[in-house]
Design an enzyme around this catalytic site. Structure first.
Site, short mmCIF file in Angstrom:
data_model
loop_
_atom_site.label_atom_id
_atom_site.label_comp_id
_atom_site.label_asym_id
_atom_site.label_seq_id
_atom_site.Cartn_x
_atom_site.Cartn_y
_atom_site.Cartn_z
N GLU A 1 37.75 -10.27 44.76
CA GLU A 1 38.46 -10.37 43.49
C GLU A 1 37.83 -9.41 42.47
O GLU A 1 38.52 -8.72 41.72
CB GLU A 1 38.40 -11.81 42.97
N GLY B 1 37.63 -27.39 29.56
CA GLY B 1 36.22 -27.63 29.24
C GLY B 1 35.24 -26.75 29.98
O GLY B 1 34.04 -26.74 29.67
#
Ligand code: FAD
Length: 382
Positions: free
Chosen positions: A247, A132
């Site tokens: 990242e 979700g």
């Protein structure tokens, strides 16, 4: 065309690049096709990488790591792309996940996990995204409820890289489900052999076929409170935000190396393939397209090298990392598309490297924070 050598490279890093290149060519390239079909890499390749010291290079030696810097991780990522061996998930494991444990973990967590991660005995994953919610991380629904000395974790995660093979997963969960968004999130280590931990499908993707990407389910998984990353609940969101620039830089490194490879394989092909009695490269359109792509490659490396040097001295800020991520990955997709066109129909065939560079590139604009989210981060700084 010579491959780029960054200003931050030195003799040690050159030697590491050689080692990494030999590892990818020997241990990964021959298996890429099979790994693509089975949708994950063989387990023993992790241990081989560990034996050669190619995992957790930037983790301190006292925890089994290489005692190096982000430059070491970047070199391995670059050589992986140059070898055309995209499936092995070692860069995510070493340059990203190990740092959550090394930067925020307790002494006991560092000693328990990092040496095994460095040897390749333990494979790791990080699970933030849920069915979700992805971009809106504060809205995750996975809960970790305190029960005595344990947490009981319930929820579902999706799109988790290394998820099919991971032995330990860093899970983002709400330790205070009623609390305010960011302050209610914690990171918790979940071992894959815990009761109630289940892997769902290994998802079929349009690219990166050999890299496992999985659904994970947590059905009342009980873990000791000592599995909380760090000592304090509610720091998960801050920990994620602090690590995400690194990242993003990893994704930018991959983008720069991929852009260079797209140009490289296309130059070779267009000089060999003929049409109308001359090499494809002799057409002005081909030359202009490749001139533009090679210019993009030069600019990409320049900006990336600048960001990397800043990161090595602890000066890379969040908006600049976001700029590197969105711009380089956008260019990666654009260049792969332009180059594929110059291959004609062969560019669409899986056996041609340009088709893999093209298919593998597309996700780069989405994961690690979508490129739209990168622009919202940059805009806030303006
Ligand atoms: C191959 C692969 C590997 C992955 N690996 C991992 C992993 O290891 N661990 C992990 O936790 N996740 C992983 N992900 C998940 C990835 O990080 C998410 O898919 C990504 O963050 C986007 O989330 P979403 O898919 O829910 O898209 P959504 O958040 O639903 O976004 C849909 C669209 O809306 C746009 N959008 C959303 N919010 C805004 C906004 N505020 N302003 C403008 N536009 C907006 C997005 O940019 C996007 O274009 C992986 C995904 C893939 C496909």
């Amino acid at each position: 065309m010579g491959l780029h050598r960054s200003s931050w490279m030195d003799k040690d890093l050159d030697a590491l690049a050689d080692l990494a290149r030999r590892f990818f060519e020997k241990e990964c390239v021959p298996h890429e096709e099979r790994w693509g079909k089975q949708q994950f890499v063989d387990r023993d390749v992790w241990r081989k990488a560990g034996e050669l010291g190619l995992l957790c290079l930037s983790i301190p030696e006292e925890y089994g790591g290489g005692g190096g810097t982000f430059a070491h991780e970047a070199v391995v990522a670059i050589e992986q792309i140059r070898s055309m061996a995209p499936s092995f998930g070692g860069v995510l494991h070493s340059a990203i996940i190990a740092h959550y444990i090394s930067s925020y973990g307790t002494e006991q967590q560092k000693r328990a996990w990092l040496p095994k991660m460095a040897s390749g005995d333990v494979v790791s994953a990080i699970a933030m995204t849920e069915p979700g919610t992805g971009s809106d991380l504060q809205s995750i629904k996975t809960k970790a409820v305190r029960d005595g000395d344990d947490y009981v974790i319930s929820g579902a995660k999706t799109f988790i890289s290394n998820g099919h093979t991971a032995d330990v997963v860093v899970v983002a969960a709400k330790t205070d489900p009623k609390g305010e968004g960011a302050k209610s999130v914690s990171l918790i280590l979940v071992e894959a052999d815990r009761d109630g931990f289940r892997r769902g499908r290994n998802l079929e993707k349009i690219g990166q076929h050999g890299q496992d990407t999985c659904e994970l389910f947590f059905d009342d998984v009980r873990v000791p409170q000592s599995n909380l990353v760090g000592d304090v609940e509610g720091h998960g969101f801050i920990q994620l935000m602090q690590q995400l620039p690194q990242e993003r830089l990893v994704l930018a490194v991959i983008a720069a190396a991929s852009i260079e490879m797209s140009v490289d394989v296309t130059l070779t092909y267009t000089k060999e393939r003929e049409a109308f009695g001359r090499p494809i490269f002799a057409f002005q359109n081909t030359q202009f397209v490749l001139a533009e792509c090679d210019t993009i490659s030069s600019i990409a490396w320049s900006f990336l090298d600048e960001c990397l040097v800043k990161h090595l001295s602890g000066e890379l800020d969040v908006p600049t990392a976001a700029k590197a991520k969105w711009w380089l990955t956008d260019q990666q997709v654009k260049v792969a598309d332009e180059c594929l066109q110059l291959f004609g129909g062969y560019g669409y065939m899986a056996e041609y490297p340009i088709s893999r560079l093209y298919a593998d590139s597309r996700i780069q604009k989405v994961y690690g924070g979508t490129n739209e989210i990168m622009k919202t981060i940059i805009a806030k700084s303006l």
